[in-house]
Scaffold this motif. Structure first.
Motif, short mmCIF file in Angstrom:
data_model
loop_
_atom_site.label_atom_id
_atom_site.label_comp_id
_atom_site.label_asym_id
_atom_site.label_seq_id
_atom_site.Cartn_x
_atom_site.Cartn_y
_atom_site.Cartn_z
N VAL A 113 5.80 -16.81 24.62
CA VAL A 113 4.92 -17.20 23.51
C VAL A 113 3.85 -16.13 23.29
O VAL A 113 3.48 -15.85 22.14
N SER A 114 3.37 -15.50 24.36
CA SER A 114 2.42 -14.39 24.19
C SER A 114 3.06 -13.24 23.42
O SER A 114 2.42 -12.63 22.57
N GLY A 115 4.32 -12.96 23.74
CA GLY A 115 5.03 -11.91 23.00
C GLY A 115 5.21 -12.25 21.54
O GLY A 115 5.06 -11.40 20.66
N ILE A 116 5.54 -13.51 21.27
CA ILE A 116 5.67 -13.96 19.87
C ILE A 116 4.33 -13.80 19.16
O ILE A 116 4.27 -13.35 18.02
N TRP A 117 3.26 -14.19 19.83
CA TRP A 117 1.92 -14.14 19.25
C TRP A 117 1.49 -12.69 19.00
O TRP A 117 0.98 -12.36 17.93
N ILE A 118 1.71 -11.82 19.97
CA ILE A 118 1.27 -10.42 19.86
C ILE A 118 2.09 -9.67 18.81
O ILE A 118 1.54 -8.90 18.01
N MET A 119 3.41 -9.89 18.79
CA MET A 119 4.26 -9.18 17.84
C MET A 119 4.26 -9.83 16.46
O MET A 119 4.87 -9.31 15.53
N ASP A 120 3.59 -10.98 16.34
CA ASP A 120 3.44 -11.68 15.06
C ASP A 120 4.81 -11.99 14.43
O ASP A 120 5.04 -11.74 13.25
N VAL A 121 5.68 -12.55 15.24
CA VAL A 121 7.01 -12.94 14.77
C VAL A 121 6.86 -14.09 13.78
O VAL A 121 6.16 -15.07 14.04
N ALA A 122 7.51 -13.95 12.64
CA ALA A 122 7.48 -14.96 11.57
C ALA A 122 6.05 -15.27 11.12
O ALA A 122 5.76 -16.38 10.68
N ASP A 123 5.17 -14.29 11.23
CA ASP A 123 3.77 -14.42 10.81
C ASP A 123 3.05 -15.59 11.47
O ASP A 123 2.15 -16.19 10.90
N ILE A 124 3.46 -15.93 12.71
CA ILE A 124 2.82 -17.05 13.41
C ILE A 124 1.36 -16.75 13.70
O ILE A 124 0.49 -17.60 13.50
N HIS A 125 1.07 -15.56 14.17
CA HIS A 125 -0.31 -15.19 14.47
C HIS A 125 -1.17 -15.20 13.20
O HIS A 125 -2.26 -15.76 13.18
N THR A 126 -0.65 -14.60 12.15
CA THR A 126 -1.40 -14.51 10.89
C THR A 126 -1.67 -15.89 10.30
O THR A 126 -2.80 -16.19 9.89
N ARG A 127 -0.65 -16.72 10.28
CA ARG A 127 -0.81 -18.05 9.68
C ARG A 127 -1.69 -18.96 10.52
O ARG A 127 -2.45 -19.76 9.98
N SER A 128 -1.57 -18.84 11.84
CA SER A 128 -2.33 -19.75 12.69
C SER A 128 -3.80 -19.36 12.79
O SER A 128 -4.65 -20.21 13.05
N THR A 129 -4.13 -18.08 12.59
CA THR A 129 -5.54 -17.71 12.62
C THR A 129 -6.28 -18.27 11.41
O THR A 129 -7.49 -18.48 11.47
N ASN A 130 -5.57 -18.54 10.34
CA ASN A 130 -6.17 -19.14 9.16
C ASN A 130 -6.14 -20.67 9.22
O ASN A 130 -6.57 -21.33 8.28
N SER A 131 -5.64 -21.22 10.31
CA SER A 131 -5.51 -22.67 10.45
C SER A 131 -6.48 -23.18 11.51
O SER A 131 -6.86 -22.47 12.43
N ASP A 132 -6.84 -24.45 11.39
CA ASP A 132 -7.69 -25.08 12.39
C ASP A 132 -6.89 -25.51 13.62
O ASP A 132 -7.47 -25.83 14.66
N ASP A 133 -5.57 -25.51 13.52
CA ASP A 133 -4.71 -26.01 14.58
C ASP A 133 -4.00 -24.91 15.35
O ASP A 133 -2.88 -25.09 15.83
N ALA A 134 -4.63 -23.76 15.51
CA ALA A 134 -3.99 -22.63 16.22
C ALA A 134 -3.68 -23.00 17.66
O ALA A 134 -2.61 -22.67 18.18
N PHE A 135 -4.60 -23.69 18.33
CA PHE A 135 -4.35 -24.08 19.71
C PHE A 135 -3.18 -25.05 19.81
O PHE A 135 -2.34 -24.95 20.72
N LEU A 136 -3.08 -25.98 18.88
CA LEU A 136 -1.99 -26.93 18.88
C LEU A 136 -0.65 -26.23 18.67
O LEU A 136 0.34 -26.55 19.33
N ILE A 137 -0.61 -25.27 17.78
CA ILE A 137 0.61 -24.50 17.53
C ILE A 137 1.05 -23.78 18.80
O ILE A 137 2.21 -23.84 19.20
N LEU A 138 0.11 -23.11 19.46
CA LEU A 138 0.43 -22.39 20.69
C LEU A 138 0.85 -23.35 21.80
O LEU A 138 1.77 -23.06 22.57
N PHE A 139 0.17 -24.47 21.91
CA PHE A 139 0.51 -25.44 22.95
C PHE A 139 1.92 -25.98 22.75
O PHE A 139 2.69 -26.09 23.70
N ILE A 140 2.25 -26.34 21.51
CA ILE A 140 3.58 -26.89 21.24
C ILE A 140 4.66 -25.84 21.52
O ILE A 140 5.69 -26.14 22.14
#
Length: 81
Positions: free
Chosen positions: A28-55
Motif C-alpha cells: 500500500v505504501s508503494g501504491i501511495w508513493i507511485m500514485d497508482v490510479a491517482d489514489i494519492h492525488t484523489r485522497s489528499t483532496n478527500s477528508d477520508d484519506a486515512f479510511l482509504i489507506l486503512f481499507i
C-alpha cells in the motif's frame, strides 16, 4: 507439548498473518508513493484519506496473510524437494 508454548498451528497462523500485514503495508505504501490510479492525488483532496489507506491495508493484509498461511501449510506436506 509444553503448556507455556503456544500451539504450533496458532504460531503458524500468527506468523503468516503478521507477514501478510507487513507485506500489505509495503504494498500500500508503494501504491501511495507511485500514485497508482491517482489514489494519492484523489485522497489528499478527500477528508477520508486515512479510511482509504486503512481499507486498502486491511483487505490486502487479509489477502497476503491468507496466501502466506496457505503457502506455509503447503510446504509442511513437502518432503524437502
Amino acid at each position: 507439548m509444553d503448556p507455556e508454548q503456544p500451539n504450533p498451528l496458532i504460531r503458524l497462523f500468527l506468523n503468516g498473518t503478521a507477514v501478510g500485514f507487513a507485506l500489505s503495508a509495503v504494498f500500500v505504501s508503494g501504491i501511495w508513493i507511485m500514485d497508482v490510479a491517482d489514489i494519492h492525488t484523489r485522497s489528499t483532496n478527500s477528508d477520508d484519506a486515512f479510511l482509504i489507506l486503512f481499507i486498502l491495508w486491511f483487505f490486502h493484509g487479509l489477502l497476503f496473510g491468507a496466501v502466506q498461511i496457505s503457502y506455509q501449510v503447503w510446504q509442511i506436506g513437502r518432503d524437502g524437494h
